[in-house]
Motif scaffolding. Structure first.
Motif, mmCIF file in Angstrom:
data_model
loop_
_atom_site.group_PDB
_atom_site.id
_atom_site.type_symbol
_atom_site.label_atom_id
_atom_site.label_comp_id
_atom_site.label_asym_id
_atom_site.label_seq_id
_atom_site.Cartn_x
_atom_site.Cartn_y
_atom_site.Cartn_z
ATOM 1 N N MET A 1 0.843 -1.195 0.000
ATOM 2 C CA MET A 1 0.000 0.000 0.000
ATOM 3 C C MET A 1 0.880 1.247 0.000
ATOM 4 O O MET A 1 1.784 1.375 0.815
ATOM 5 N N ALA A 2 0.631 2.163 -0.934
ATOM 6 C CA ALA A 2 1.387 3.410 -1.013
ATOM 7 C C ALA A 2 0.514 4.560 -0.530
ATOM 8 O O ALA A 2 -0.689 4.609 -0.819
ATOM 9 N N GLN A 3 1.108 5.478 0.190
ATOM 10 C CA GLN A 3 0.395 6.639 0.704
ATOM 11 C C GLN A 3 1.167 7.909 0.361
ATOM 12 O O GLN A 3 2.390 7.960 0.513
ATOM 13 N N PHE A 4 0.429 8.927 -0.101
ATOM 14 C CA PHE A 4 1.047 10.211 -0.431
ATOM 15 C C PHE A 4 0.749 11.216 0.673
ATOM 16 O O PHE A 4 -0.389 11.333 1.138
ATOM 17 N N HIS A 5 1.792 11.948 1.083
ATOM 18 C CA HIS A 5 1.655 12.959 2.129
ATOM 19 C C HIS A 5 2.181 14.286 1.594
ATOM 20 O O HIS A 5 3.315 14.365 1.106
ATOM 21 N N TYR A 6 1.346 15.330 1.686
ATOM 22 C CA TYR A 6 1.814 16.666 1.328
ATOM 23 C C TYR A 6 2.976 17.079 2.233
ATOM 24 O O TYR A 6 3.007 16.753 3.424
ATOM 25 N N PHE A 7 3.910 17.839 1.644
ATOM 26 C CA PHE A 7 4.982 18.454 2.417
ATOM 27 C C PHE A 7 4.557 19.897 2.665
ATOM 28 O O PHE A 7 4.751 20.772 1.824
ATOM 29 N N THR A 8 3.962 20.155 3.798
ATOM 30 C CA THR A 8 3.373 21.466 4.085
ATOM 31 C C THR A 8 4.402 22.430 4.649
ATOM 32 O O THR A 8 5.509 22.039 5.032
ATOM 33 N N ASP A 9 4.014 23.700 4.724
ATOM 34 C CA ASP A 9 4.914 24.678 5.331
ATOM 35 C C ASP A 9 5.150 24.366 6.798
ATOM 36 O O ASP A 9 6.220 24.650 7.347
ATOM 37 N N THR A 10 4.162 23.737 7.451
ATOM 38 C CA THR A 10 4.344 23.325 8.849
ATOM 39 C C THR A 10 5.425 22.262 8.956
ATOM 40 O O THR A 10 6.283 22.315 9.850
ATOM 41 N N ALA A 11 5.404 21.289 8.041
ATOM 42 C CA ALA A 11 6.437 20.255 8.030
ATOM 43 C C ALA A 11 7.801 20.863 7.737
ATOM 44 O O ALA A 11 8.818 20.462 8.322
ATOM 45 N N ALA A 12 7.829 21.838 6.828
ATOM 46 C CA ALA A 12 9.096 22.481 6.485
ATOM 47 C C ALA A 12 9.694 23.220 7.672
ATOM 48 O O ALA A 12 10.905 23.153 7.922
ATOM 49 N N ALA A 121 5.616 -3.584 -8.362
ATOM 50 C CA ALA A 121 4.660 -3.295 -9.446
ATOM 51 C C ALA A 121 3.481 -2.476 -8.931
ATOM 52 O O ALA A 121 2.959 -1.602 -9.632
ATOM 53 N N GLU A 122 3.055 -2.737 -7.696
ATOM 54 C CA GLU A 122 1.973 -1.952 -7.098
ATOM 55 C C GLU A 122 2.410 -0.506 -6.878
ATOM 56 O O GLU A 122 1.619 0.434 -7.069
ATOM 57 N N PHE A 123 3.665 -0.311 -6.492
ATOM 58 C CA PHE A 123 4.169 1.050 -6.290
ATOM 59 C C PHE A 123 4.208 1.807 -7.615
ATOM 60 O O PHE A 123 3.964 3.020 -7.650
ATOM 61 N N ASP A 124 4.516 1.104 -8.709
ATOM 62 C CA ASP A 124 4.448 1.728 -10.036
ATOM 63 C C ASP A 124 3.100 2.408 -10.246
ATOM 64 O O ASP A 124 3.022 3.526 -10.770
ATOM 65 N N GLN A 125 2.055 1.714 -9.847
ATOM 66 C CA GLN A 125 0.694 2.208 -10.103
ATOM 67 C C GLN A 125 0.346 3.415 -9.244
ATOM 68 O O GLN A 125 -0.630 4.115 -9.529
ATOM 69 N N ALA A 126 1.133 3.676 -8.203
ATOM 70 C CA ALA A 126 0.959 4.898 -7.416
ATOM 71 C C ALA A 126 1.834 6.025 -7.955
ATOM 72 O O ALA A 126 1.447 7.197 -7.938
ATOM 73 N N VAL A 127 3.012 5.671 -8.440
ATOM 74 C CA VAL A 127 3.941 6.671 -8.974
ATOM 75 C C VAL A 127 3.385 7.329 -10.235
ATOM 76 O O VAL A 127 3.428 8.555 -10.386
#
Length: 339
Positions: A1-12, A121-127
């Motif tokens: 399972m792949a998850q995308f996380h925004y890199f916010t100004d708070t994280a920065a 191969a599953e990660f390909d489908q997220a990229v």
């Protein structure tokens, strides 16, 4: 399972070390808004003048599926810790750059090779859909981290967006043109070539004894070209600049959408899933990126396989070394396109 996380100004802000009287890149770079979709964030950024979008592709499954070591998930954070703390000054207007976020891959519960290759191969489908959004807006992708398996997803996304085959150059001791035996970090380019997405391919710094005969024969059948590490850095039969010029002349013939690839295990003693003790100096890796960013109109830079935890002294030193090195490579890519 792949998850995308925004890199916010708070994280920065958690990574930036402010200093009175100074402005850091992290205080000038643009960040996404969590309430907007990826497409909406990128469209807004493009309208605001953003040209370069930094994305972390943080997986370990590809290298491990190729019998390599884990650790590539740490490269993006290491890079941002250093990149965001560089100085914003007259040499570089960082507002042309956005740090969008990080796509993370969970390691499957079973670590057998077949499970790892299915997970790759599953990660390909997220990229693919993620980086496609960057290309659809006409911006350039700077992909950091993970295994070199992600070259396949990037090339496919660019090819489908541009409705064209892709040309790619790769600084790498390995050609990553292994057989189609299930997805892993050693066959991203052979899969992309077989499926028609990759049309031209040149390997710079290919090690003469680190590629199987089967891989070399596949390269030949495809029509790829290469300069070996020994030709340039050992026997000195030609200079790095001469090799780059020869590769450039090949790419100029068809003028295809173009990508710059760099596997950091090409760099001398860089912490990576496959560390190289006799490799390319970091400054030459930066020169390579600068050359093709300056002379071509690239669509992306892909810096891959860095693994800070694989440093032979400590992870903390590995984080600093990987972070500083990747930051130099990012700047080598961006700067010549702003002059």
């Amino acid at each position: 399972m792949a998850q995308f996380h925004y890199f916010t100004d708070t994280a920065a802000k958690q990574l930036i070390h402010p200093r009175e009287g100074e402005r850091k890149l992290g205080q000038a770079i643009q960040y996404p808004q969590t309430q907007l979709s990826i497409a909406a964030n990128l469209q807004q950024a493009q309208q605001a003048g953003v040209k370069f979008v930094i994305v972390g592709l943080s997986d370990d499954v590809g290298p491990q599926a190729n019998y390599g070591r884990a650790g590539a998930t740490g490269a993006f954070t290491a890079a941002m810790q250093q990149w965001l703390n560089l100085q914003a000054n007259d040499f570089f207007d960082a507002s042309c750059t956005m740090v969008l976020g990080e796509l993370q891959q969970d390691i499957p519960s079973s670590s057998d090779i077949e499970s790892l290759r299915r997970a790759t191969a599953e990660f390909d489908q997220a990229v693919i859909p993620l980086v496609s959004e960057v290309f659809k807006q006409g911006m350039q992708l700077i992909a950091i981290g993970g295994g070199h398996n992600n070259a396949y997803g990037i090339i496919k996304a660019l090819s489908e967006t541009k409705h064209s085959g892709i040309a790619a150059i790769n600084l790498d001791p390995h050609c990553d043109f292994r057989p189609l035996e299930g997805r892993h970090s050693g066959n991203g380019f052979s899969y992309a070539a077989t499926e028609g997405y990759l049309k031209q391919y040149h390997v710079l710094g290919l090690h003469e004894l680190k590629n199987s005969q089967a891989s070399l024969e596949q390269l030949n059948r495809f029509g790829a070209s290469w300069h070996t590490f020994q030709q340039i850095w050992v026997r000195q039969e030609l200079t790095l600049n001469q090799a780059c010029q020869q590769a450039l002349s090949k790419f100029a013939e068809d003028d295809l959408p173009f990508g710059i690839e760099l596997d950091v295990d090409a760099i001398n003693n860089m912490p990576a899933s496959a560390i190289t003790v006799a490799g390319v100096p970091l400054i030459d890796a930066a020169r390579y990126i600068h050359f093709f960013a300056h002379h071509c109109q690239p669509n992306y830079l892909h810096v891959t396989e860095a693994a800070p935890s694989c440093h032979n002294v400590s992870s903390s030193i590995g984080i600093r070394e990987v972070g500083q090195s990747i930051s130099e490579l990012i700047y080598a890519y961006i700067k010549p396109q702003l002059i």
